[in-house]
Design a protein around this motif. Structure first.
Motif, short mmCIF file in Angstrom:
data_model
loop_
_atom_site.label_atom_id
_atom_site.label_comp_id
_atom_site.label_asym_id
_atom_site.label_seq_id
_atom_site.Cartn_x
_atom_site.Cartn_y
_atom_site.Cartn_z
N ALA A 18 64.69 88.96 27.20
CA ALA A 18 63.94 87.87 27.85
C ALA A 18 62.48 87.98 27.45
O ALA A 18 61.97 89.06 27.15
CB ALA A 18 64.10 87.92 29.36
N THR A 19 61.81 86.84 27.49
CA THR A 19 60.38 86.81 27.21
C THR A 19 59.61 87.07 28.50
O THR A 19 60.16 87.03 29.60
CB THR A 19 59.96 85.45 26.64
N ALA A 20 58.31 87.30 28.36
CA ALA A 20 57.46 87.49 29.54
C ALA A 20 57.46 86.25 30.41
O ALA A 20 57.45 86.33 31.64
CB ALA A 20 56.04 87.86 29.11
N ALA A 21 57.50 85.07 29.77
CA ALA A 21 57.52 83.82 30.53
C ALA A 21 58.81 83.70 31.34
O ALA A 21 58.79 83.30 32.51
CB ALA A 21 57.37 82.63 29.59
N GLU A 25 57.04 83.39 21.19
CA GLU A 25 56.84 84.53 22.09
C GLU A 25 57.94 85.55 21.87
O GLU A 25 59.11 85.20 21.69
CB GLU A 25 56.86 84.05 23.55
N ARG A 26 57.55 86.81 21.88
CA ARG A 26 58.52 87.88 21.65
C ARG A 26 59.42 88.07 22.87
O ARG A 26 59.02 87.81 24.00
CB ARG A 26 57.79 89.18 21.33
N GLN A 27 60.62 88.54 22.59
CA GLN A 27 61.55 88.91 23.65
C GLN A 27 61.53 90.43 23.82
O GLN A 27 61.21 91.16 22.90
CB GLN A 27 62.98 88.47 23.30
N TRP A 28 61.90 90.85 25.02
CA TRP A 28 61.97 92.27 25.33
C TRP A 28 63.38 92.60 25.80
O TRP A 28 64.06 91.77 26.39
CB TRP A 28 60.97 92.64 26.42
N ARG A 29 63.80 93.82 25.52
CA ARG A 29 65.12 94.27 25.96
C ARG A 29 65.06 95.76 26.26
O ARG A 29 64.11 96.46 25.88
CB ARG A 29 66.15 94.01 24.88
N LEU A 30 66.10 96.25 26.91
CA LEU A 30 66.22 97.69 27.13
C LEU A 30 66.77 98.35 25.87
O LEU A 30 67.63 97.78 25.19
CB LEU A 30 67.16 97.98 28.30
N PRO A 31 66.31 99.54 25.53
CA PRO A 31 66.85 100.23 24.35
C PRO A 31 68.30 100.66 24.60
O PRO A 31 68.74 100.82 25.74
CB PRO A 31 65.93 101.44 24.19
N ASP A 32 69.04 100.83 23.52
CA ASP A 32 70.44 101.26 23.65
C ASP A 32 70.53 102.63 24.30
O ASP A 32 71.43 102.90 25.09
CB ASP A 32 71.11 101.28 22.27
N GLU A 33 69.60 103.52 23.94
CA GLU A 33 69.58 104.85 24.53
C GLU A 33 68.61 104.85 25.69
O GLU A 33 67.39 104.77 25.50
CB GLU A 33 69.16 105.90 23.49
N ARG A 34 69.13 104.92 26.90
CA ARG A 34 68.28 104.88 28.09
C ARG A 34 67.59 106.23 28.27
O ARG A 34 68.22 107.29 28.15
CB ARG A 34 69.11 104.55 29.34
#
Length: 225
Positions: free
Chosen positions: A30-33, A70-79
């Motif tokens: 998801a993006t910051a917006a 706008e860039r998207q952000w995600r969780l890394p595969d390795e938590r």
């Protein structure tokens, strides 16, 4: 990935950053917006905190969003996993307090509006509380089994992105195992001990009765003289 840097650990001790991590775990990239609209937070605030999370490896860029601006952000595969040293006890307590306060607020919010949920969801959600006697090893085993029970469901976020089609919902689970303090249970006396106590009590009672009888007899005897 193991995190031991106190600055990286301290970066999580902020409710909004935990909200962002929870949102990305549930919704995917998801993006910051988008995060701002979902959380009711200004986009600029979300953008700042996402960059701070990315600085320490809690999130990563996931390419441009749909509008390519706008860039998207995600969780890394390795938590990441955190490890505290004895010198960081204050930091550990600070982070745990933030996590617990967020969880308690969510629990109370659900309890307040639980009757608005459909019957099938009221039956499957709620609060479970119990007190049991276990050893330290058994307490660790319960925690491991709890984590193993949830593990198969933690990768379902993508499937639950369209709940009206899949029938899935994101459910927040929170486990806390806290030892009771100041509770001392005395052992029950054995059968032999109980009998001995009764004999001692009986013997103690006979003495005064005999003395009283003797005094009464003596007094009566003197009255005859």
């Amino acid at each position: 990935m193991e995190i031991t840097d106190p600055r990286a650990i301290r970066a999580l001790a902020h409710p909004l950053r935990l909200d962002l991590l929870e949102l990305l775990a549930a919704s995917g990239p998801a993006t910051a917006a988008q995060c701002g609209r979902a959380l009711g937070i200004p986009q600029a605030n979300c953008s700042f905190h996402l960059r701070q999370l990315a600085r320490y490896g809690y999130v990563e860029e996931a390419g441009p969003g749909a509008d390519r601006r706008e860039r998207q952000w995600r969780l890394p595969d390795e938590r990441p996993a955190m490890r505290f040293t004895a010198a960081e006890e204050t930091l550990r307590r600070q982070l745990e307090r933030t996590v617990v306060e967020r969880a308690l607020a969510a629990i109370l919010e659900h309890a307040e509006h639980r009757e608005q949920e459909p019957p099938e969801w009221r039956a499957g959600t709620g609060i479970v509380s119990a007190v049991t006697a276990v050893t330290a090893e058994e307490a660790g085993e319960i925690e491991r089994k709890w984590q193993e029970l949830l593990a198969p469901y933690l990768s379902r976020s993508a499937e639950a992105s369209a709940p009206e089609q899949s029938g899935l919902r994101h459910i927040r689970y929170f486990m806390a195992a806290t030892p009771l303090t100041g509770v001392v249970v005395e052992a029950e006396p054995s059968a032999g001990t109980a009998e001995e106590e009764e004999e001692e009590e009986g013997g103690a009672e006979e003495g005064p009765r005999e003395a009283a009888t003797g005094r009464a007899a003596g007094t009566k005897g003197r009255s005859r003289r």
